[in-house]
Scaffold this active site. Structure first.
Site, PDB file in Angstrom:
ATOM      1  N   PRO A   1      42.194  46.869  45.845  1.00  0.00           N
ATOM      2  CA  PRO A   1      42.056  47.664  46.768  1.00  0.00           C
ATOM      3  C   PRO A   1      42.442  49.284  46.764  1.00  0.00           C
ATOM      4  O   PRO A   1      43.447  49.438  46.026  1.00  0.00           O
ATOM      5  CB  PRO A   1      43.079  46.930  47.853  1.00  0.00           C
ATOM      6  CG  PRO A   1      43.090  45.347  47.389  1.00  0.00           C
ATOM      7  CD  PRO A   1      43.083  45.617  46.072  1.00  0.00           C
ATOM      8  N   CYS A   2      41.483  49.977  47.158  1.00  0.00           N
ATOM      9  CA  CYS A   2      41.651  51.663  46.998  1.00  0.00           C
ATOM     10  C   CYS A   2      42.357  52.315  48.371  1.00  0.00           C
ATOM     11  O   CYS A   2      42.537  53.388  48.169  1.00  0.00           O
ATOM     12  CB  CYS A   2      40.395  51.938  46.805  1.00  0.00           C
ATOM     13  SG  CYS A   2      39.060  52.068  48.218  1.00  0.00           S
ATOM     14  N   GLN A   3      42.689  51.586  49.568  1.00  0.00           N
ATOM     15  CA  GLN A   3      42.904  52.049  50.809  1.00  0.00           C
ATOM     16  C   GLN A   3      44.079  53.092  50.320  1.00  0.00           C
ATOM     17  O   GLN A   3      44.075  54.368  51.103  1.00  0.00           O
ATOM     18  CB  GLN A   3      43.199  51.136  51.985  1.00  0.00           C
ATOM     19  CG  GLN A   3      41.883  50.560  52.241  1.00  0.00           C
ATOM     20  CD  GLN A   3      41.775  49.335  51.417  1.00  0.00           C
ATOM     21  OE1 GLN A   3      42.077  49.039  50.556  1.00  0.00           O
ATOM     22  NE2 GLN A   3      41.007  48.246  52.213  1.00  0.00           N
TER      23      GLN A   3
END
Length: 376
Positions: free
Chosen positions: A70-72
């Site tokens: 995940p890059c959030q």
């Protein structure tokens, strides 16, 4: 000979589909998002679907482990909490699984902003984790436009291995980016931009769109807009959006069986451009020699490409354009009619743009003014 792979944080299968096209067979895919899992079940029939990476133990002996973690927490438009954020810290699960498994190659993908956020904290944590496990590594910022899609999308691709040379996979190809018009962005051609922004950024792209992104934190999709040469302003059809990530048309269509159609934009924004992962898969099978004799140790900030063979960390001077392709223009790429941008969206963007201090291409805002007058 078919080789085996497992995909963690698989999303809708961008890494996995590209590797499948290069001759790798998915043994299991792990994804927690219900809509993405539904797409995976339709597009990878018969492959075991795992739910939560935190429940995955050892995965046995496989050739490649993929993880688009995940890059959030790492994105330039997110909360910027960094690698220690609740979502991006899930990369530690990759290290846990690798410590219990027999995996030769690992491929990761994430946003370019991770090189700079909190002074590169994410990259340091990433490479340190692999070094502790005895892996060699290389990473590189790659622009999806090099692979025949008109989407200016810079992402970090990270390759690690126990005994091979990751540079021979990721850094051995390099090409010269095709020249663009020296006068800059012109409204005589197609201009892509983010209609949801305008005050501090707009993502202006000539003959392309800025990167597809997941949308707002409350689930509102935000596909990029395009100013057409005839003055029309619209957003791409979702079927063309599938293609802009290198998927077949309507790849994400199964998601509509369990959620609203607009969720497809989020799934695509979180995904990986398929032709890039296919190129990586083909390089894995046929690596090329990389000559790093002129590379120097990293000093200061993390560069756009780098590597370690276990005896230090070195900067590479590879470009973001690995292979030689002609630029594909968005006007030639689209197969479906764009949806006109609404009056509310258009006036909202113009209001923000005129209050801000951004420099826009000559005639750009005037063209949007004329579009608003036409649809008002």
């Amino acid at each position: 000979m078919t080789r085996s792979m497992v995909g963690l944080f698989a999303g809708i299968g961008g890494l996995e589909l590209g590797l499948a096209r290069a001759g790798y067979e998915s043994k299991a895919l792990c994804e927690i998002d219900p809509a993405a899992r539904h797409v995976l079940s339709a597009r990878f029939p018969g492959v075991e679907l795992l739910h939560d990476v935190r429940d995955v133990d050892q995965i046995g002996k496989i050739d490649v482990l993929c993880a688009g973690f995940p890059c959030q927490d790492l994105s330039s438009v997110g909360q910027k909490t960094g690698i220690s954020g609740s979502r991006s810290t899930l990369v530690d699960e990759v290290f846990r699984i690798l410590s219990q498994s027999d995996v030769e190659w690992v491929i990761l993908e994430n946003v370019r902003f991770m090189l700079h956020l909190n002074k590169g904290e994410a990259m340091d944590r990433l490479v340190s984790g692999f070094e502790r496990l005895g892996y060699r590594w290389a990473y590189r910022v790659i622009d999806s436009q090099a692979f025949g899609v008109p989407q200016r999308r810079h992402r970090v691709y990270f390759v690690a291995c126990r005994s091979g040379d990751p540079r021979a996979v990721l850094l051995s190809d390099d090409a010269v980016r095709p020249l663009v018009a020296p006068e800059g962005v012109s409204i005589e051609s197609h201009v892509g931009f983010y209609w949801t922004e305008g005050t501090y950024a707009a993502g202006i792209a000539q003959d392309a769109i800025p990167p597809l992104k997941a949308g707002s934190s409350i689930g509102i999709p935000s596909p990029p807009a395009i100013l057409f040469p005839d003055g029309m302003v619209g957003t791409p059809n979702i079927v063309d959006a599938d293609r802009l990530q290198g998927f077949d048309a309507d790849w994400t269509k199964p998601a509509e069986e369990i959620t609203k159609a607009s969720a497809r934009w989020r799934l695509l924004g979180n995904s990986v451009t398929v032709p890039v992962s296919e190129w990586l898969g083909r390089r894995l099978r046929r690596p090329k020699r990389y000559n790093g004799n002129q590379d120097r140790p990293i000093v200061g900030k993390w560069p756009n490409s780098a590597w370690s063979m276990g005896n230090g960390r070195f900067e590479s001077h590879c470009s973001d354009w690995p292979i030689s392709n002609n630029l594909v223009k968005i006007g030639d790429f689209l197969q479906h009619e764009a949806k006109p941008l609404s009056l509310k969206a258009s006036t909202g963007f113009l209001s923000r743009a005129k209050k801000g201090s951004l420099n826009f291409p000559p005639g750009f805002l005037s063209a949007l003014d004329r579009f608003v007058e036409r649809i008002a």
